[in-house]
Scaffold this motif. Sequence first.
Motif, PDB file in Angstrom:
ATOM      1  N   ASN A  32       0.820  -1.217   0.000  1.00  0.00           N
ATOM      2  CA  ASN A  32       0.000   0.000   0.000  1.00  0.00           C
ATOM      3  C   ASN A  32       0.854   1.268   0.000  1.00  0.00           C
ATOM      4  OD1 ASN A  32      -2.580  -1.172  -0.076  1.00  0.00           O
ATOM      5  ND2 ASN A  32      -2.531  -1.550   2.121  1.00  0.00           N
ATOM      6  N   LEU A  33       1.849   1.326  -0.862  1.00  0.00           N
ATOM      7  CA  LEU A  33       2.757   2.474  -0.918  1.00  0.00           C
ATOM      8  C   LEU A  33       2.298   3.543  -1.898  1.00  0.00           C
ATOM      9  CD1 LEU A  33       6.179   0.584  -0.873  1.00  0.00           C
ATOM     10  CD2 LEU A  33       5.023   1.721   1.018  1.00  0.00           C
ATOM     11  N   CYS A  34       1.424   3.210  -2.821  1.00  0.00           N
ATOM     12  CA  CYS A  34       1.020   4.143  -3.878  1.00  0.00           C
ATOM     13  C   CYS A  34      -0.060   5.100  -3.392  1.00  0.00           C
ATOM     14  CB  CYS A  34       0.493   3.383  -5.092  1.00  0.00           C
ATOM     15  SG  CYS A  34       1.726   2.377  -5.893  1.00  0.00           S
ATOM     16  N   ASN A  35       0.054   6.351  -3.834  1.00  0.00           N
ATOM     17  CA  ASN A  35      -0.963   7.357  -3.580  1.00  0.00           C
ATOM     18  C   ASN A  35      -1.466   7.895  -4.910  1.00  0.00           C
ATOM     19  OD1 ASN A  35      -0.979   7.416  -0.722  1.00  0.00           O
ATOM     20  ND2 ASN A  35       0.968   8.511  -0.766  1.00  0.00           N
ATOM     21  N   ILE A  36      -2.580   8.599  -4.875  1.00  0.00           N
ATOM     22  CA  ILE A  36      -3.144   9.171  -6.095  1.00  0.00           C
ATOM     23  C   ILE A  36      -2.160  10.189  -6.665  1.00  0.00           C
ATOM     24  CG2 ILE A  36      -5.015  10.584  -7.006  1.00  0.00           C
ATOM     25  CD1 ILE A  36      -6.842   9.284  -4.966  1.00  0.00           C
ATOM     26  N   GLY A  37      -1.892  10.085  -7.963  1.00  0.00           N
ATOM     27  CA  GLY A  37      -0.979  10.992  -8.635  1.00  0.00           C
ATOM     28  C   GLY A  37       0.418  10.445  -8.817  1.00  0.00           C
ATOM     29  N   ASP A  38       0.740   9.307  -8.202  1.00  0.00           N
ATOM     30  CA  ASP A  38       2.062   8.704  -8.361  1.00  0.00           C
ATOM     31  C   ASP A  38       2.213   8.155  -9.775  1.00  0.00           C
ATOM     32  OD1 ASP A  38       2.535   9.245  -5.724  1.00  0.00           O
ATOM     33  OD2 ASP A  38       2.425   7.167  -5.045  1.00  0.00           O
ATOM     34  N   ARG A  39       3.418   8.263 -10.323  1.00  0.00           N
ATOM     35  CA  ARG A  39       3.734   7.663 -11.623  1.00  0.00           C
ATOM     36  C   ARG A  39       4.385   6.316 -11.334  1.00  0.00           C
ATOM     37  NH1 ARG A  39       2.986   9.233 -16.342  1.00  0.00           N
ATOM     38  NH2 ARG A  39       4.309   8.789 -18.108  1.00  0.00           N
ATOM     39  N   VAL A  40       3.805   5.222 -11.857  1.00  0.00           N
ATOM     40  CA  VAL A  40       4.260   3.879 -11.532  1.00  0.00           C
ATOM     41  C   VAL A  40       4.516   3.069 -12.792  1.00  0.00           C
ATOM     42  CG1 VAL A  40       3.081   3.799  -9.300  1.00  0.00           C
ATOM     43  CG2 VAL A  40       1.901   3.002 -11.325  1.00  0.00           C
ATOM     44  N   ARG A  41       5.357   2.030 -12.639  1.00  0.00           N
ATOM     45  CA  ARG A  41       5.605   1.070 -13.721  1.00  0.00           C
ATOM     46  C   ARG A  41       4.943  -0.237 -13.327  1.00  0.00           C
ATOM     47  NH1 ARG A  41       9.561  -2.713 -14.495  1.00  0.00           N
ATOM     48  NH2 ARG A  41      10.821  -1.885 -12.808  1.00  0.00           N
ATOM     49  N   LEU A  42       4.163  -0.803 -14.255  1.00  0.00           N
ATOM     50  CA  LEU A  42       3.437  -2.041 -14.005  1.00  0.00           C
ATOM     51  C   LEU A  42       4.073  -3.185 -14.774  1.00  0.00           C
ATOM     52  CD1 LEU A  42      -0.260  -0.835 -14.352  1.00  0.00           C
ATOM     53  CD2 LEU A  42       1.135  -0.939 -12.300  1.00  0.00           C
ATOM     54  N   ASP A  43       4.185  -4.326 -14.111  1.00  0.00           N
ATOM     55  CA  ASP A  43       4.645  -5.552 -14.750  1.00  0.00           C
ATOM     56  C   ASP A  43       3.464  -6.502 -14.885  1.00  0.00           C
ATOM     57  OD1 ASP A  43       7.269  -4.787 -14.999  1.00  0.00           O
ATOM     58  OD2 ASP A  43       7.920  -5.773 -13.155  1.00  0.00           O
ATOM     59  N   PRO A  44       3.395  -7.264 -15.975  1.00  0.00           N
ATOM     60  CA  PRO A  44       2.325  -8.261 -16.099  1.00  0.00           C
ATOM     61  C   PRO A  44       2.544  -9.413 -15.120  1.00  0.00           C
ATOM     62  CG  PRO A  44       3.820  -8.390 -17.959  1.00  0.00           C
ATOM     63  CD  PRO A  44       4.238  -7.207 -17.158  1.00  0.00           C
ATOM     64  N   SER A  45       1.456 -10.043 -14.710  1.00  0.00           N
ATOM     65  CA  SER A  45       1.559 -11.180 -13.795  1.00  0.00           C
ATOM     66  C   SER A  45       0.430 -12.157 -14.102  1.00  0.00           C
ATOM     67  CB  SER A  45       1.479 -10.719 -12.343  1.00  0.00           C
ATOM     68  OG  SER A  45       0.153 -10.374 -12.017  1.00  0.00           O
TER      69      SER A  45
END
Length: 116
Positions: free
Chosen positions: A60-73
Amino acid sequence: MVSVKMDCRSGEKMKQVVGMVVSNKMQKSVVVAVDRLFYHKVYDRYVKRTSKFMAHDENNLCNIGDRVRLDPSRPLSKRKHWVVAEILKKARIYVPPSTSTSVPENVSSSSEAPTS
């Protein structure tokens, strides 16, 4: 060994994507909006499309507005097929200045009635 998820419909491998967190109201899950540009031959210009993906956020580290990289799973639930790999840029969160309720000494002493 790195496992890469195959898209069921077309047989293509899913790539890593970068997007912006738009919701984090769920436990260990976030919704990420991913923008993509493609050239439209009839309109003769680039068109922007947005896709929203649900992703697993273990801590639960992400907040609204964060830019993130997603990996498929592998599929984690009905709509969750992505994992947050890393937070590229944290959003700036506005913190209002705290208002103190203490009254200055000059005001409190002058409001008292003089005693005789």
